[in-house]
Write an enzyme that holds these catalytic residues in place. Structure first.
Site, PDB file in Angstrom:
ATOM      1  N   SER A 237       7.273-108.611  -7.199  1.00  0.00           N
ATOM      2  CA  SER A 237       8.447-107.766  -7.334  1.00  0.00           C
ATOM      3  C   SER A 237       9.379-108.100  -8.484  1.00  0.00           C
ATOM      4  CB  SER A 237       9.221-107.754  -6.014  1.00  0.00           C
ATOM      5  OG  SER A 237       9.615-106.445  -5.785  1.00  0.00           O
ATOM      6  N   SER A 238       8.774-108.236  -9.658  1.00  0.00           N
ATOM      7  CA  SER A 238       9.584-108.447 -10.854  1.00  0.00           C
ATOM      8  C   SER A 238      10.530-107.264 -11.066  1.00  0.00           C
ATOM      9  CB  SER A 238       8.672-108.605 -12.067  1.00  0.00           C
ATOM     10  OG  SER A 238       7.751-107.538 -12.141  1.00  0.00           O
ATOM     11  N   SER A 239      10.086-106.061 -10.736  1.00  0.00           N
ATOM     12  CA  SER A 239      10.937-104.903 -11.001  1.00  0.00           C
ATOM     13  C   SER A 239      12.147-104.870 -10.064  1.00  0.00           C
ATOM     14  CB  SER A 239      10.148-103.603 -10.931  1.00  0.00           C
ATOM     15  OG  SER A 239       9.367-103.563  -9.776  1.00  0.00           O
TER      16      SER A 239
ATOM     17  N   GLY B 282       3.167-108.320  -8.770  1.00  0.00           N
ATOM     18  CA  GLY B 282       3.081-108.194  -7.317  1.00  0.00           C
ATOM     19  C   GLY B 282       4.070-109.037  -6.529  1.00  0.00           C
TER      20      GLY B 282
ATOM     21  N   ASP C  66       6.833-100.497   5.268  1.00  0.00           N
ATOM     22  CA  ASP C  66       8.298-100.305   5.161  1.00  0.00           C
ATOM     23  C   ASP C  66       8.635 -98.816   5.077  1.00  0.00           C
ATOM     24  OD1 ASP C  66       7.295-100.192   2.507  1.00  0.00           O
ATOM     25  OD2 ASP C  66       8.994-101.273   1.639  1.00  0.00           O
TER      26      ASP C  66
ATOM     27  N   ASP D 113      11.387-104.623  -0.854  1.00  0.00           N
ATOM     28  CA  ASP D 113      11.548-105.551  -1.973  1.00  0.00           C
ATOM     29  C   ASP D 113      13.012-105.706  -2.358  1.00  0.00           C
ATOM     30  OD1 ASP D 113       8.836-105.491  -1.877  1.00  0.00           O
ATOM     31  OD2 ASP D 113       8.572-104.293  -3.685  1.00  0.00           O
TER      32      ASP D 113
ATOM     33  N   HIS E 118       2.811-102.245   3.389  1.00  0.00           N
ATOM     34  CA  HIS E 118       2.749-100.776   3.338  1.00  0.00           C
ATOM     35  C   HIS E 118       3.245-100.139   4.628  1.00  0.00           C
ATOM     36  CE1 HIS E 118       1.010 -99.912  -0.588  1.00  0.00           C
ATOM     37  NE2 HIS E 118       0.347-101.050  -0.464  1.00  0.00           N
TER      38      HIS E 118
HETATM   39  C1  GLA Z   1       5.738-102.340  -2.996  1.00  0.00           C
HETATM   40  C2  GLA Z   1       6.938-101.494  -2.589  1.00  0.00           C
HETATM   41  C3  GLA Z   1       7.443-101.881  -1.196  1.00  0.00           C
HETATM   42  C4  GLA Z   1       6.313-101.928  -0.177  1.00  0.00           C
HETATM   43  C5  GLA Z   1       5.122-102.729  -0.729  1.00  0.00           C
HETATM   44  C6  GLA Z   1       3.935-102.659   0.193  1.00  0.00           C
HETATM   45  O1  GLA Z   1       6.096-103.676  -3.184  1.00  0.00           O
HETATM   46  O2  GLA Z   1       7.993-101.624  -3.498  1.00  0.00           O
HETATM   47  O3  GLA Z   1       8.440-100.975  -0.790  1.00  0.00           O
HETATM   48  O4  GLA Z   1       5.927-100.645   0.215  1.00  0.00           O
HETATM   49  O5  GLA Z   1       4.727-102.271  -1.997  1.00  0.00           O
HETATM   50  O6  GLA Z   1       4.221-103.250   1.410  1.00  0.00           O
END
Ligand code: GLA
Length: 397
Positions: free
Chosen positions: A136-138, A134, A45, A182, A43
């Protein structure tokens, strides 16, 4: 089809593609887009911080071929139903389009940048990345698709621009004000390394991920959540509010992570709101933890790295408040296990995944113990897998 995504071998994808669409197998291209873990730097970035993610060996695969007409057709091995659009459509978010929204979001950004699709195309996808989990599939979907379209149509958009397209699509199409981490790691990641990314400048550096006898274990809470449903955007606004207070008091900073911990201790009394104070504190100290983690890894001090993971989790739980009982149970149970150097949530939180750094000979016992405690407390099982690093998005066939 009948295969679960986990069993899917991408070598089967061109054959499956031909069964779906007909035509010649030689015309089918296949791209692999990895998932990611964030080792540390959560959290921040979107607060001008430094983050330390790695692309991992779980992939979403996109098979693609141009068409002679202007139709766009999407299919996914995992999901029934076909989505059809046209290159001349004005792509707009529509709830009923489900995963196709991620793809249309990318197309809308590609078009907005002035690239022209000179024909339609068809795709077939399959993924070994748990959806909404969590890791980052998207973003794997956004960047994999963007890269596939860019190469197939000869746009040759560079990796950093692909990452930005993915982020813009989240902001302008999906309504999530995410940071760039991500998409960036998925577009630029390299096997055997983690990446230290400065989100204020987008400068990045690869650091060899030398873990000796230790491995990262990914633990999925199996609590499904959507970023847009979560408090993600609220956290971002709270950080902006804290930053504004500090700027109004005369601090010439553009982002919270420009503050060192000692500077923060000097100025924190300007922020009187309890909540904003906690949010900003997390950002400042988390940024420092990233620097410390990279130093520890370079020095081969995995114990130190582990303790930074634990501190990060505590801060995300108590100050940033993005964990919840599922993630806390996974991380805190992990931290107590023999052979585990540290554990924390990874990604946005509110469900999703955690990671633990575990001795390779203890992984099985670790998983058994954590699973037992998690199931007893939460009422359903968590998912576990040991991960290795993997390359950023790339053509494999
Ligand atoms: C998600 C967001 C990222 C980042 C994380 C938390 O994955 O896509 O940009 O903010 O949450 O670090």
């Amino acid at each position: 089809m009948g295969l679960t995504a986990k069993e899917y071998d991408p070598k089967d994808l061109p054959g499956e593609f031909i069964k779906t669409y007909g035509g010649k197998i030689e015309d089918v291209r296949v791209y692999a887009s990895p998932a990611r873990i964030n080792i540390i730097g959560e959290h921040i970035d979107y607060n001008g911080g430094k983050v330390f993610p790695a692309s991992i060996d779980r992939y979403l695969y996109v098979a693609i071929r141009k068409r002679a007409d202007s139709k766009i057709i999407y299919n996914d091995v995992r999901f029934p139903g076909t989505y059809e659009f046209d290159v001349n459509d004005n792509f707009a978010f529509d709830k009923k389009n489900d995963y196709a929204n991620y793809l249309n979001g990318i197309l809308s950004q590609i078009k907005a940048q002035g690239y022209k699709l000179d024909s339609g195309f068809e795709i077939l996808m399959v993924s070994n990345v748990p959806a909404g989990g969590g890791i980052s599939s998207s973003s794997a979907l956004e960047c994999g698709f963007a890269w596939a379209v860019s190469e197939t149509f000869g746009f040759n958009i560079d990796r950093v621009e692909i990452a930005k397209l993915g982020q813009m699509s989240e902001h302008n199409f999906m309504g999530v004000n995410c940071g760039i981490m991500d998409q960036f790691i998925i577009a630029t990641g390299k096997k055997n390394t983690a990446e230290m990314l400065d989100c204020a400048t987008l400068e990045y550096e690869y650091a060899p991920l030398e873990l000796g006898d230790y491995r990262f274990v990914v633990m999925n809470t199996n609590k499904v959540r959507k970023l847009s449903d979560s408090k993600y955007n609220e956290r971002r606004s709270q950080c902006e509010a804290a930053l504004k207070i500090l700027q109004d008091k005369g601090l010439s900073i553009k982002a919270l992570c420009e503050l060192t911990p000692s500077k923060w201790e000097e100025v924190k009394t300007f922020v009187s709101d309890e909540i904003l104070l906690k949010r900003a504190k997390h950002c400042v100290y988390e940024n420092q933890r990233v620097l410390d983690a990279v130093t520890a890894l370079r020095a081969g001090d995995l114990k130190k790295l582990g303790s930074l993971l634990n501190e990060s989790h505590k801060s995300l739980k108590e100050d940033y408040e993005v964990t919840g009982i599922e993630l806390d149970t996974l991380a805190e149970t992990s931290q107590k296990q023999e052979g585990c150097l540290g554990a924390r949530m990874t990604g946005a939180g509110f469900g999703g995944c955690a990671i633990a750094l575990v001795h390779k000979d203890k992984v099985k016992q670790f998983i058994d113990n954590v699973q037992k405690e998690y199931t007893a407390k939460i009422g359903y099982a968590a998912g576990f897998f040991q991960c290795e690093t993997g390359d950023g998005v790339t053509r494999i066939i």
